[in-house]
Design a protein around this motif. Structure first.
Motif, mmCIF file in Angstrom:
data_model
loop_
_atom_site.group_PDB
_atom_site.id
_atom_site.type_symbol
_atom_site.label_atom_id
_atom_site.label_comp_id
_atom_site.label_asym_id
_atom_site.label_seq_id
_atom_site.Cartn_x
_atom_site.Cartn_y
_atom_site.Cartn_z
ATOM 1 N N GLY A 162 0.824 -1.211 0.000
ATOM 2 C CA GLY A 162 0.000 0.000 0.000
ATOM 3 C C GLY A 162 0.857 1.259 0.000
ATOM 4 N N HIS A 163 0.270 2.347 -0.500
ATOM 5 C CA HIS A 163 0.930 3.667 -0.495
ATOM 6 C C HIS A 163 2.266 3.638 -1.227
ATOM 7 C CE1 HIS A 163 -1.976 5.481 2.218
ATOM 8 N NE2 HIS A 163 -1.958 4.348 2.881
ATOM 9 N N ASN A 164 2.278 3.059 -2.397
ATOM 10 C CA ASN A 164 3.444 3.150 -3.269
ATOM 11 C C ASN A 164 3.019 3.811 -4.570
ATOM 12 O OD1 ASN A 164 6.003 1.801 -2.228
ATOM 13 N ND2 ASN A 164 4.402 0.448 -1.491
ATOM 14 N N GLU A 165 3.797 3.593 -5.617
ATOM 15 C CA GLU A 165 3.405 4.180 -6.901
ATOM 16 C C GLU A 165 3.277 3.088 -7.948
ATOM 17 O OE1 GLU A 165 6.517 7.020 -6.659
ATOM 18 O OE2 GLU A 165 5.397 7.656 -4.906
ATOM 19 N N LEU A 166 2.813 1.920 -7.515
ATOM 20 C CA LEU A 166 2.664 0.793 -8.435
ATOM 21 C C LEU A 166 1.699 1.135 -9.559
ATOM 22 C CD1 LEU A 166 2.092 -2.442 -6.314
ATOM 23 C CD2 LEU A 166 4.069 -1.812 -7.688
ATOM 24 N N ALA A 167 2.158 0.954 -10.801
ATOM 25 C CA ALA A 167 1.270 1.198 -11.928
ATOM 26 C C ALA A 167 0.719 -0.116 -12.468
ATOM 27 C CB ALA A 167 2.014 1.943 -13.023
ATOM 28 N N SER A 168 1.341 -1.224 -12.080
ATOM 29 C CA SER A 168 0.811 -2.522 -12.497
ATOM 30 C C SER A 168 1.178 -3.561 -11.450
ATOM 31 C CB SER A 168 1.383 -2.919 -13.863
ATOM 32 O OG SER A 168 2.777 -3.093 -13.735
ATOM 33 N N GLU A 228 -5.535 -1.268 -13.932
ATOM 34 C CA GLU A 228 -6.171 -2.565 -14.136
ATOM 35 C C GLU A 228 -5.409 -3.635 -13.378
ATOM 36 O OE1 GLU A 228 -6.105 -3.513 -18.271
ATOM 37 O OE2 GLU A 228 -3.935 -3.312 -18.405
ATOM 38 N N LEU A 229 -6.069 -4.772 -13.230
ATOM 39 C CA LEU A 229 -5.453 -5.879 -12.508
ATOM 40 C C LEU A 229 -5.320 -7.058 -13.459
ATOM 41 C CD1 LEU A 229 -7.616 -5.616 -9.285
ATOM 42 C CD2 LEU A 229 -5.217 -4.960 -9.504
ATOM 43 N N PRO A 230 -4.246 -7.847 -13.326
ATOM 44 C CA PRO A 230 -4.105 -8.991 -14.228
ATOM 45 C C PRO A 230 -5.102 -10.099 -13.868
ATOM 46 C CG PRO A 230 -2.390 -9.033 -12.547
ATOM 47 C CD PRO A 230 -3.176 -7.773 -12.327
ATOM 48 N N ALA A 247 -5.642 -18.459 -1.724
ATOM 49 C CA ALA A 247 -5.618 -18.520 -0.251
ATOM 50 C C ALA A 247 -5.961 -17.172 0.379
ATOM 51 C CB ALA A 247 -4.238 -18.975 0.226
ATOM 52 N N LEU A 248 -6.106 -16.151 -0.453
ATOM 53 C CA LEU A 248 -6.330 -14.798 0.087
ATOM 54 C C LEU A 248 -7.597 -14.729 0.927
ATOM 55 C CD1 LEU A 248 -5.737 -11.858 -2.389
ATOM 56 C CD2 LEU A 248 -4.334 -12.609 -0.487
ATOM 57 N N ARG A 249 -7.484 -14.014 2.031
ATOM 58 C CA ARG A 249 -8.664 -13.767 2.870
ATOM 59 C C ARG A 249 -8.997 -12.267 2.902
ATOM 60 N NH1 ARG A 249 -10.641 -17.705 5.772
ATOM 61 N NH2 ARG A 249 -11.191 -16.484 7.617
ATOM 62 N N HIS A 250 -7.978 -11.427 2.793
ATOM 63 C CA HIS A 250 -8.208 -9.985 2.820
ATOM 64 C C HIS A 250 -7.503 -9.351 1.621
ATOM 65 C CE1 HIS A 250 -9.749 -10.004 6.978
ATOM 66 N NE2 HIS A 250 -9.007 -11.090 7.045
ATOM 67 N N LEU A 251 -8.234 -8.609 0.844
ATOM 68 C CA LEU A 251 -7.652 -7.947 -0.323
ATOM 69 C C LEU A 251 -8.065 -6.479 -0.286
ATOM 70 C CD1 LEU A 251 -6.236 -7.969 -3.094
ATOM 71 C CD2 LEU A 251 -8.384 -8.741 -4.111
ATOM 72 N N ASN A 252 -7.061 -5.613 -0.285
ATOM 73 C CA ASN A 252 -7.347 -4.175 -0.285
ATOM 74 C C ASN A 252 -6.847 -3.548 -1.574
ATOM 75 O OD1 ASN A 252 -7.809 -1.500 0.203
ATOM 76 N ND2 ASN A 252 -6.924 -1.485 2.262
ATOM 77 N N LEU A 253 -7.776 -3.073 -2.386
ATOM 78 C CA LEU A 253 -7.470 -2.459 -3.676
ATOM 79 C C LEU A 253 -7.873 -0.983 -3.685
ATOM 80 C CD1 LEU A 253 -9.059 -5.295 -5.824
ATOM 81 C CD2 LEU A 253 -6.615 -4.922 -5.519
ATOM 82 N N GLY A 254 -8.224 -0.452 -2.510
ATOM 83 C CA GLY A 254 -8.770 0.904 -2.433
ATOM 84 C C GLY A 254 -7.799 1.967 -2.933
ATOM 85 N N GLY A 255 -8.347 3.095 -3.364
ATOM 86 C CA GLY A 255 -7.509 4.242 -3.711
ATOM 87 C C GLY A 255 -6.627 4.035 -4.926
ATOM 88 N N ASN A 256 -7.144 3.359 -5.956
ATOM 89 C CA ASN A 256 -6.422 3.226 -7.223
ATOM 90 C C ASN A 256 -7.267 3.852 -8.336
ATOM 91 O OD1 ASN A 256 -3.820 1.630 -6.976
ATOM 92 N ND2 ASN A 256 -5.186 0.462 -5.647
ATOM 93 N N HIS A 257 -7.003 3.487 -9.584
ATOM 94 C CA HIS A 257 -7.790 4.055 -10.698
ATOM 95 C C HIS A 257 -8.499 2.938 -11.463
ATOM 96 C CE1 HIS A 257 -5.471 7.593 -9.781
ATOM 97 N NE2 HIS A 257 -4.341 6.971 -10.074
ATOM 98 N N LEU A 258 -8.920 1.919 -10.752
ATOM 99 C CA LEU A 258 -9.506 0.748 -11.412
ATOM 100 C C LEU A 258 -10.902 1.061 -11.951
ATOM 101 C CD1 LEU A 258 -8.577 -1.846 -8.640
ATOM 102 C CD2 LEU A 258 -7.396 -1.497 -10.840
ATOM 103 N N THR A 259 -11.151 0.677 -13.209
ATOM 104 C CA THR A 259 -12.501 0.838 -13.752
ATOM 105 C C THR A 259 -13.260 -0.483 -13.713
ATOM 106 O OG1 THR A 259 -11.570 0.499 -15.949
ATOM 107 C CG2 THR A 259 -11.942 2.775 -15.275
ATOM 108 N N SER A 260 -12.530 -1.582 -13.520
ATOM 109 C CA SER A 260 -13.199 -2.886 -13.405
ATOM 110 C C SER A 260 -12.330 -3.812 -12.570
ATOM 111 C CB SER A 260 -13.427 -3.487 -14.794
ATOM 112 O OG SER A 260 -12.168 -3.769 -15.384
#
Ligand SMILES: [Zn+2]
Length: 366
Positions: free
Chosen positions: A182-188, A211-213, A221-234
């Motif tokens: 979180g709180h980085n500048e990941l573009a992909s 976008e996400l791959p 196995a994921l139980r918690h996924l946080n994708l908030g605060g990005n520019h995702l359209t889908s």
């Protein structure tokens, strides 16, 4: 006496502003330092509004770096403030002392940093033994967990653009439990990241993701996924493969719809979708039998989505700031509904419906 306290303060907290040492208690094994924050108030972590309205206070006992072979524990009185911003989702919040504490942290920031340095040098049992020699009691899993939680704010690198050399290594962390990017500048999202078969917590919030791959669905196995605060359209339809997901956070993106496959997340309890551009929910949402909490604030919903009608465990439904005009007659039939927030819509009065909800003990904000 005051001089002594100032001296102690400078010695014990040289890099932490805004704390005052109230007392110091040293026994054969433990040093206990009584500390308090001196600021007049604090900023709400959600909306940034400053508040000096104290709601209450309580004690925290974060462990600190040891001194002279003794464990050091702070006795820290923290205040809970009321956020004065009426449109903020956080009614109250607890102050954090910059450079010293973090939310829910059981250790001071400098102890965390010391332990993760030990962990980087000596993994697992050796790291825990070394920490104990230094006067820090930790269990075997703590040191590697703190390493897993890196990078911390003070610890570069920030973002893959400067750390591409570490990418292949990520895939080797087969037992990684938590990955916080979180709180980085990941573009992909790098492909290597989707090859972590045992990861349960993945934080990708507050990056630059558009976008996400599809390969993300391999993280079963994921139980918690946080994708908030990005520019995702889908969201990719493969999200439906993460069948162990308990919490999905995707607020503050640009989502216009959710994939139908979301209905396969039968364990999902919390769905956070605030601040998107949703106009409807897929029908399959009605299959989310475990869902307790859904946050749909600040979207563009013209109606209360029909798919919510059958959710027998739903307790909290937040529909603030949408485009609702009417309320559906099935609302009082949601058997577990406790809190319903309908503020900042344009809803026609429906006194009978609201009476029925009130009789059932559901709190409604209009
Ligand atoms: Zn706030």
């Amino acid at each position: 006496m005051d001089d002594l306290k100032v001296w102690l303060q400078n010695m014990l907290f040289p890099s932490v502003a805004d704390v005052v040492v109230l007392s110091l208690d040293v026994n054969i094994a433990i040093v206990r330092v009584d500390v308090r924050c001196t600021t007049a108030g604090a900023s709400c972590p959600l909306c940034g509004t400053w508040s000096d309205r104290v709601h209450g206070s309580y004690l925290r006992f974060p462990a600190d770096v040891p001194s002279g072979g003794r464990s050091v524990v702070l006795r820290l009185r923290v205040r809970r403030f009321t956020c004065p911003n009426a449109s903020c989702g956080r009614q109250t919040f607890v102050e954090q002392i910059s450079g010293l504490t973090r939310r829910h942290g059981q250790r001071t920031e400098r102890l965390r940093s010391t332990l993760s340095d030990i962990g980087l040098a000596l993994a697992g049992r050796a790291g825990a033994r070394m920490a104990r020699v230094l006067g820090v009691g930790v269990c075997r899993s703590t040191v590697p967990r703190l390493v897993d939680a890196l990078p911390e704010p003070s610890r570069p690198p920030r973002g893959w653009s400067v750390s591409t050399s570490t990418r292949p290594q990520i895939a080797r962390l087969r037992h990684l439990h938590t990955l916080d990017l979180g709180h980085n500048e990941l573009a992909s999202v790098p492909d290597e990241l989707t090859e972590l078969p045992l990861t349960k917590y993945l934080y990708l919030h507050d990056n630059q993701l558009k976008e996400l791959p599809r390969s993300l669905g391999r993280l079963t196995a994921l139980r918690h996924l946080n994708l908030g605060g990005n520019h995702l359209t889908s969201l990719p339809d493969t999200i439906g493969k993460m069948i162990g997901l308990v919490e999905l956070r995707a607020g503050h993106n640009r989502l216009i719809a959710l994939p139908e496959s979301i209905g396969r997340l039968h364990q999902l309890r919390e769905l956070w979708l605030r601040g998107n551009a949703l106009t409807c929910l897929p029908e399959s949402v009605s299959d989310l039998a475990e869902l307790r909490h859904i946050d749909l604030r600040e979207n563009a919903l013209p109606d209360v989505p029909e798919a919510l009608a059958g959710l027998s465990r739903l307790r909290h439904l937040d529909l603030r700031s949408n485009r609702l005009h009417t309320l559906p007659s099935w609302l009082p039939e949601l058997p577990s509904l406790e809190k319903l927030d309908l503020r900042w819509n344009n809803i026609e009065p429906a006194p009978r419906l609201l009476d029925l909800l009130a009789q059932r003990g559901c709190i409604v904000w209009m």
